[in-house]
Motif scaffolding. Sequence first.
Motif, short mmCIF file in Angstrom:
data_model
loop_
_atom_site.label_atom_id
_atom_site.label_comp_id
_atom_site.label_asym_id
_atom_site.label_seq_id
_atom_site.Cartn_x
_atom_site.Cartn_y
_atom_site.Cartn_z
N LEU A 51 0.86 -1.17 0.00
CA LEU A 51 0.00 0.00 0.00
C LEU A 51 0.90 1.23 0.00
O LEU A 51 1.69 1.42 0.93
CB LEU A 51 -0.91 -0.01 1.23
CG LEU A 51 -1.99 1.04 1.30
CD1 LEU A 51 -2.95 0.90 0.12
CD2 LEU A 51 -2.74 0.92 2.60
N HIS A 52 0.80 2.05 -1.04
CA HIS A 52 1.66 3.22 -1.21
C HIS A 52 1.07 4.44 -0.50
O HIS A 52 -0.13 4.47 -0.22
CB HIS A 52 1.87 3.48 -2.70
CG HIS A 52 2.47 2.30 -3.40
ND1 HIS A 52 3.82 2.02 -3.37
CD2 HIS A 52 1.90 1.29 -4.11
CE1 HIS A 52 4.05 0.90 -4.05
NE2 HIS A 52 2.90 0.44 -4.50
N PRO A 53 1.90 5.44 -0.20
CA PRO A 53 1.42 6.61 0.54
C PRO A 53 0.19 7.29 -0.09
O PRO A 53 -0.62 7.86 0.62
CB PRO A 53 2.62 7.56 0.55
CG PRO A 53 3.81 6.64 0.46
CD PRO A 53 3.35 5.51 -0.43
N ASP A 54 0.03 7.21 -1.40
CA ASP A 54 -1.12 7.85 -2.05
C ASP A 54 -2.37 6.97 -2.01
O ASP A 54 -3.40 7.34 -2.56
CB ASP A 54 -0.79 8.24 -3.48
CG ASP A 54 -0.59 7.05 -4.41
OD1 ASP A 54 -0.60 5.89 -3.95
OD2 ASP A 54 -0.42 7.28 -5.63
N GLY A 55 -2.28 5.80 -1.35
CA GLY A 55 -3.43 4.90 -1.25
C GLY A 55 -3.47 3.82 -2.31
O GLY A 55 -4.27 2.89 -2.22
N THR A 56 -2.63 3.90 -3.32
CA THR A 56 -2.57 2.87 -4.36
C THR A 56 -2.07 1.57 -3.77
O THR A 56 -1.11 1.54 -3.01
CB THR A 56 -1.62 3.31 -5.50
OG1 THR A 56 -2.13 4.52 -6.08
CG2 THR A 56 -1.49 2.25 -6.57
N ALA A 57 -2.73 0.46 -4.14
CA ALA A 57 -2.30 -0.87 -3.70
C ALA A 57 -1.71 -1.61 -4.89
O ALA A 57 -2.33 -1.67 -5.96
CB ALA A 57 -3.48 -1.66 -3.14
N THR A 58 -0.49 -2.13 -4.73
CA THR A 58 0.13 -2.98 -5.72
C THR A 58 -0.19 -4.42 -5.33
O THR A 58 0.13 -4.85 -4.22
CB THR A 58 1.66 -2.77 -5.77
OG1 THR A 58 1.91 -1.40 -6.08
CG2 THR A 58 2.30 -3.66 -6.82
N ILE A 59 -0.83 -5.16 -6.24
CA ILE A 59 -1.33 -6.50 -5.98
C ILE A 59 -0.34 -7.54 -6.51
O ILE A 59 0.14 -7.42 -7.63
CB ILE A 59 -2.70 -6.70 -6.67
CG1 ILE A 59 -3.66 -5.54 -6.35
CG2 ILE A 59 -3.29 -8.06 -6.36
CD1 ILE A 59 -3.98 -5.35 -4.90
N ASP A 60 -0.07 -8.58 -5.71
CA ASP A 60 0.83 -9.67 -6.11
C ASP A 60 0.32 -10.95 -5.44
O ASP A 60 0.60 -11.18 -4.26
CB ASP A 60 2.26 -9.37 -5.69
CG ASP A 60 3.23 -10.47 -6.04
OD1 ASP A 60 2.89 -11.37 -6.84
OD2 ASP A 60 4.35 -10.45 -5.49
N THR A 61 -0.47 -11.75 -6.16
CA THR A 61 -1.06 -12.95 -5.56
C THR A 61 -0.52 -14.23 -6.18
O THR A 61 -0.07 -14.25 -7.33
CB THR A 61 -2.60 -12.98 -5.69
OG1 THR A 61 -2.95 -13.25 -7.05
CG2 THR A 61 -3.22 -11.69 -5.23
N ARG A 62 -0.60 -15.29 -5.40
CA ARG A 62 -0.35 -16.65 -5.86
C ARG A 62 -1.41 -17.52 -5.23
O ARG A 62 -1.67 -17.41 -4.02
CB ARG A 62 1.01 -17.17 -5.42
CG ARG A 62 2.20 -16.36 -5.83
CD ARG A 62 2.57 -16.60 -7.28
NE ARG A 62 3.80 -15.92 -7.65
CZ ARG A 62 3.92 -14.63 -7.89
NH1 ARG A 62 2.88 -13.85 -7.75
NH2 ARG A 62 5.06 -14.10 -8.26
N SER A 63 -2.02 -18.40 -6.00
CA SER A 63 -3.01 -19.32 -5.44
C SER A 63 -3.08 -20.57 -6.30
O SER A 63 -2.55 -20.62 -7.42
CB SER A 63 -4.38 -18.66 -5.34
OG SER A 63 -4.83 -18.20 -6.59
N THR A 64 -3.73 -21.59 -5.76
CA THR A 64 -3.90 -22.87 -6.45
C THR A 64 -5.37 -23.09 -6.72
O THR A 64 -6.21 -22.87 -5.84
CB THR A 64 -3.35 -24.02 -5.59
OG1 THR A 64 -2.00 -23.72 -5.23
CG2 THR A 64 -3.39 -25.33 -6.35
#
Length: 144
Positions: A51-64
């Motif tokens: 979560l960046h200071p400007d509120g932007t969320a960088t998403i990085d997921t892994r799932s099965t």
Amino acid sequence: MKLKHLASFEVNLDPVLDLGDSHLGRRRVINIIGGNFNGPHLPGGADWQVLHPDGTATIDTRSTLRTHDGAHLCLSTNGIRHGPPDVLRRLAAGEAVDPAEYYFRLFCRFETGDKRYQWLNHTLAVASAARTPDAVRYEAYTLD
């Protein structure tokens, strides 16, 4: 290039585990506890989010995933979610927010050894997503 609908996903999530601010931004981990995509979304993955200071969320997921016919797939998504500060505050508070009020998009990559689904190993997909209080829902489209 054309978009072709691939699948609808619902990913059920644990509460946010906030690891605090780092030099990259506020690190959060959100465990995936299940879900579906016309087949079960297996527990055990997570979103390693910044979560960046400007509120932007960088998403990085892994799932099965397990398909209706028993194949196992690894799904990786990378993306971004941002919007006006008041909308992001409402999302963080667990309120229902119309996805038209914010931007939430993903790149989707698949990996499998199952011959029936190996075409996914060579396919890129994009998705439009929405955050609910305890899940993420998205529509994924292959780039043909």
